[in-house]
Design a protein around this motif. Sequence first.
Motif, PDB file in Angstrom:
ATOM      1  N   ASN A   6      16.819  66.388  27.909  1.00  0.00           N
ATOM      2  CA  ASN A   6      15.373  65.783  28.178  1.00  0.00           C
ATOM      3  C   ASN A   6      15.515  66.956  26.463  1.00  0.00           C
ATOM      4  O   ASN A   6      15.199  68.033  26.533  1.00  0.00           O
ATOM      5  N   GLU A  16      22.808  68.329  35.379  1.00  0.00           N
ATOM      6  CA  GLU A  16      23.430  67.107  34.543  1.00  0.00           C
ATOM      7  C   GLU A  16      22.610  66.049  33.644  1.00  0.00           C
ATOM      8  O   GLU A  16      22.540  66.159  32.331  1.00  0.00           O
ATOM      9  N   GLU A  17      21.674  65.673  34.436  1.00  0.00           N
ATOM     10  CA  GLU A  17      20.859  64.977  33.942  1.00  0.00           C
ATOM     11  C   GLU A  17      19.837  64.926  33.415  1.00  0.00           C
ATOM     12  O   GLU A  17      18.806  64.328  32.775  1.00  0.00           O
ATOM     13  N   GLN A  18      19.279  66.064  33.563  1.00  0.00           N
ATOM     14  CA  GLN A  18      17.746  66.677  32.259  1.00  0.00           C
ATOM     15  C   GLN A  18      18.809  67.625  31.010  1.00  0.00           C
ATOM     16  O   GLN A  18      17.802  68.189  30.525  1.00  0.00           O
TER      17      GLN A  18
END
Length: 121
Positions: A27, A22-24
């Motif tokens: 990017n 989720e946090e990537q």
Amino acid sequence: MKVYYKHTIGDIASVLQSKCAEEQQHNTIASLSTDSRDIGDGALFIPLIGEKFNGHDFLPELIANNKISAYLYEDSFDNGPYVNNEIPGLKVSNTLHALGMLAHDHRMKCKSKIIGITGTN
């Protein structure tokens, strides 16, 4: 081969029906490369498998030296040294097919006209 290709990891994962953390997802990727010797800034590395070389063999060095922003890898390499939590890796069944899927998606978004030239010379 290196081409400029600006998309997010989440967009790419969606096209390839793959998963990323989720946090990537946000990017940004600025280019695609299939050649470990010619990596652009913010590159997604796509390791191809040929008769003489397997692009997956170059992943550990590219990851260790932070030369890539993300990479694809085939199912058969899932438990190898290629999985890295800092650099997003997207698992696909076939990297060559995945490259074709990304090219098709890009072509559909550009809505460019396709021209075929034929002849004997």
